[in-house]
Enzyme design. Sequence first.
Site, PDB file in Angstrom:
ATOM      1  N   LEU A 104      11.599   4.601  -7.069  1.00 16.52           N
ATOM      2  CA  LEU A 104      10.158   4.700  -6.763  1.00 16.52           C
ATOM      3  C   LEU A 104       9.747   6.135  -6.464  1.00 16.52           C
ATOM      4  O   LEU A 104       8.570   6.471  -6.510  1.00 16.52           O
ATOM      5  CB  LEU A 104       9.813   3.827  -5.537  1.00 16.52           C
ATOM      6  CG  LEU A 104       9.462   2.362  -5.797  1.00 16.52           C
ATOM      7  CD1 LEU A 104       9.233   1.638  -4.485  1.00 16.52           C
ATOM      8  CD2 LEU A 104       8.239   2.231  -6.683  1.00 16.52           C
ATOM      9  N   CYS A 129     -13.941   2.873 -14.201  1.00 20.05           N
ATOM     10  CA  CYS A 129     -14.362   4.239 -13.857  1.00 20.05           C
ATOM     11  C   CYS A 129     -13.120   5.127 -13.731  1.00 20.05           C
ATOM     12  O   CYS A 129     -12.851   5.749 -12.716  1.00 20.05           O
ATOM     13  CB  CYS A 129     -15.170   4.226 -12.564  1.00 20.05           C
ATOM     14  SG  CYS A 129     -16.061   5.762 -12.300  1.00 20.05           S
ATOM     15  N   ASP A 132      -8.970   5.434  -1.706  1.00 19.51           N
ATOM     16  CA  ASP A 132      -7.861   6.116  -2.402  1.00 19.51           C
ATOM     17  C   ASP A 132      -8.444   7.055  -3.462  1.00 19.51           C
ATOM     18  O   ASP A 132      -9.668   7.246  -3.538  1.00 19.51           O
ATOM     19  CB  ASP A 132      -6.905   5.083  -3.015  1.00 19.51           C
ATOM     20  CG  ASP A 132      -7.558   4.275  -4.129  1.00 19.51           C
ATOM     21  OD1 ASP A 132      -8.768   4.449  -4.375  1.00 19.51           O
ATOM     22  OD2 ASP A 132      -6.855   3.475  -4.771  1.00 19.51           O
ATOM     23  N   CYS A 140     -19.473  -0.878 -17.395  1.00 14.51           N
ATOM     24  CA  CYS A 140     -19.537  -0.807 -15.937  1.00 14.51           C
ATOM     25  C   CYS A 140     -20.616  -1.731 -15.360  1.00 14.51           C
ATOM     26  O   CYS A 140     -21.739  -1.754 -15.860  1.00 14.51           O
ATOM     27  CB  CYS A 140     -19.806   0.639 -15.520  1.00 14.51           C
ATOM     28  SG  CYS A 140     -19.828   0.838 -13.743  1.00 14.51           S
ATOM     29  N   GLU A 148       0.823  -1.214   0.000  1.00 14.14           N
ATOM     30  CA  GLU A 148       0.000   0.000   0.000  1.00 14.14           C
ATOM     31  C   GLU A 148       0.858   1.267   0.000  1.00 14.14           C
ATOM     32  O   GLU A 148       0.521   2.248  -0.644  1.00 14.14           O
ATOM     33  CB  GLU A 148      -0.959   0.012   1.199  1.00 14.14           C
ATOM     34  CG  GLU A 148      -2.034  -1.059   1.132  1.00 14.14           C
ATOM     35  CD  GLU A 148      -2.943  -0.915  -0.085  1.00 14.14           C
ATOM     36  OE1 GLU A 148      -3.006   0.182  -0.667  1.00 14.14           O
ATOM     37  OE2 GLU A 148      -3.556  -1.927  -0.483  1.00 14.14           O
ATOM     38  N   CYS A 202     -25.621   4.482 -10.265  1.00 11.27           N
ATOM     39  CA  CYS A 202     -24.719   5.609 -10.516  1.00 11.27           C
ATOM     40  C   CYS A 202     -25.484   6.867 -10.923  1.00 11.27           C
ATOM     41  O   CYS A 202     -26.137   6.904 -11.976  1.00 11.27           O
ATOM     42  CB  CYS A 202     -23.715   5.232 -11.604  1.00 11.27           C
ATOM     43  SG  CYS A 202     -22.516   6.540 -11.922  1.00 11.27           S
ATOM     44  N   TYR A 233      -6.120   5.730   5.023  1.00 14.02           N
ATOM     45  CA  TYR A 233      -6.301   4.844   3.874  1.00 14.02           C
ATOM     46  C   TYR A 233      -5.529   3.526   4.073  1.00 14.02           C
ATOM     47  O   TYR A 233      -6.087   2.438   3.974  1.00 14.02           O
ATOM     48  CB  TYR A 233      -5.843   5.528   2.569  1.00 14.02           C
ATOM     49  CG  TYR A 233      -5.636   4.502   1.501  1.00 14.02           C
ATOM     50  CD1 TYR A 233      -6.726   3.856   0.932  1.00 14.02           C
ATOM     51  CD2 TYR A 233      -4.355   4.090   1.128  1.00 14.02           C
ATOM     52  CE1 TYR A 233      -6.559   2.847   0.015  1.00 14.02           C
ATOM     53  CE2 TYR A 233      -4.170   3.086   0.212  1.00 14.02           C
ATOM     54  CZ  TYR A 233      -5.277   2.469  -0.349  1.00 14.02           C
ATOM     55  OH  TYR A 233      -5.094   1.451  -1.248  1.00 14.02           O
ATOM     56  N   GLN A 244       1.143   6.965  -5.153  1.00 18.69           N
ATOM     57  CA  GLN A 244       1.835   7.774  -6.174  1.00 18.69           C
ATOM     58  C   GLN A 244       2.686   6.969  -7.148  1.00 18.69           C
ATOM     59  O   GLN A 244       3.512   7.522  -7.866  1.00 18.69           O
ATOM     60  CB  GLN A 244       2.721   8.858  -5.529  1.00 18.69           C
ATOM     61  CG  GLN A 244       1.898   9.945  -4.897  1.00 18.69           C
ATOM     62  CD  GLN A 244       2.298  10.217  -3.468  1.00 18.69           C
ATOM     63  OE1 GLN A 244       3.015   9.441  -2.863  1.00 18.69           O
ATOM     64  NE2 GLN A 244       1.812  11.309  -2.928  1.00 18.69           N
TER      65      GLN A 244
HETATM   66  S1  SF4 Z   1     -21.471   4.077 -14.620  1.00 14.07           S
HETATM   67 FE1  SF4 Z   1     -20.777   5.401 -12.957  1.00 14.07          FE
HETATM   68  S2  SF4 Z   1     -19.395   4.114 -11.767  1.00 14.07           S
HETATM   69 FE2  SF4 Z   1     -19.694   3.113 -13.740  1.00 14.07          FE
HETATM   70  S3  SF4 Z   1     -17.968   3.816 -15.016  1.00 14.07           S
HETATM   71 FE3  SF4 Z   1     -19.714   5.196 -15.411  1.00 14.07          FE
HETATM   72  S4  SF4 Z   1     -19.432   6.865 -13.972  1.00 14.07           S
HETATM   73 FE4  SF4 Z   1     -18.151   5.208 -13.244  1.00 14.07          FE
END
Ligand code: SF4
Length: 486
Positions: free
Chosen positions: A77, A203, A138, A212, A34, A218, A120, A39
């Site tokens: 790194l 996404c 993240d 998706c 992690e 969404c 995180y 970065q």
């Molecule tokens: S539907 Fe929503 S969560 Fe899925 S890729 Fe598109 S914006 Fe991202």
Amino acid sequence: MPWRKAWIDPSSFPSPPALRATLARRAYEVWISEIMLQQTRVAVVIDYWNRWVAKWPTVEALAAASADDVLAAWRGLGYYSRASRIHAGAKLVCADPDMLGLLPAGVAELVDKVPGVGRYTAGAISAIVFGRAAPMVDGNVLRVLSRQMGVMGDVKADKRVVDVLWEAAGALVETVARDGGEGVSDRPGRWGQALMELGSTVCTPKPSCGLCPVTSTCRAYGEGYARAVEKGFSDGVVGTPAKLLDIEDLCTLCEPMEEADDADPAESKPVSKRQQKTISSFFAPPARKKSGDPTPLTPRALDIIANHAKQFPLKKPKKKVREEECIVCAVRRSSDGKYLITRRPDKGLLAGMWEFPSHTLPEQLNSKTSALARKSKAVAFVSGLFSPEAGRTTKKGGNTPSSSSVVVKHSGELGSVPWLFSHLKLTMHVHLFTLHDDGEVDVEFALADARAGIATTGQRWSSSEDVERESMGTGMRKCWALVNDV
Ligand code: SF4
């Protein structure tokens, strides 16, 4: 990814010591992965992580390593303070009577006790290793959630926005964990990693909404879909767009958004709050065919949806990166061909790394320095390092101060190395000097005095082979390549 492994189910371990040892090693592996992934891209981290755990398979092994070895393993790194903090953390985890080599399972304890572990990383360790319902959020997850929830806010700098998304992530992982029954399980870790994976593969900043798996929840997708329907760019749409509450009546986080110009996605124009209400007022959940399958959308409709979604989260104009120039002085000793190197302070940029003596040019000289002016600055800087006024020299083998001083000759400017840090654009002008001594002057003594008050933490003469092995930043290593080519 080599750090992705099956969850350790405590109930499958017959003996507590065996469970403890396995958890300790697993927590250490996840911790390293992690921190490295902050970065740095996954593809780059894989090799580093494999080499690291092969060299130091346990937190005890890392704690016993030298600072220079740790920095050398991190070389390439970037953000070297991460390596120093992991090293300090490993020592602390081993020495602490409550931990004795095993990282804590709870987020609060991890953040409180282990240097460099924020919420995180703590969430990732707690969920992935110990099976607790801890959120891990993240940059990818912030982007996914801002789109899923339709939050048009600054997920980098607006604390209210960040807090809302963390709360949402916490509520989600708790629900996911609870759905799996009482106690710890693999569900929180799998859920958290799935969200991050969604953000890094589907996404992304330019989302692939057509691929998706979570379009139905969404908000950004729904808004984009409604826009496509309104413009007549979808096929086979069934159902009537539902009238939902205007998000602006529910939420005070969102800022005015740019309305993408659907005719040309490259162009966009600002819309007022009032116009934005119009956008959200035609929000509708994605329509579905009567069969229950997702409605097939034309490529144009998918473009409209993705163009709408990619505006989330709010993007603030980037701050201009500061520009700086410095002179890097490689001083070669004529008697044995060794180079003078100095160690940077333990805190700040490139903490603890080795470098050739360097001097930042005054701001007003940036981009304006002629080669002649740089040479004169470099000569003055290096002369200061060995000045008899600043540090008296001694004859080797004796303690008697002598008035003799070393002779340092400028051999030339070898070139300039541009280097970009996240906050700084640095140009390093590399100068080579030759220090002529008769082998009798104990230059290290003179140098130590001369540098009194300069915040380095060490200096030494290194052979070319040793310079190759030193823990140096990648930019400084490029400077060394110029010197080594001479
Ligand atoms: S539907 Fe929503 S969560 Fe899925 S890729 Fe598109 S914006 Fe991202």
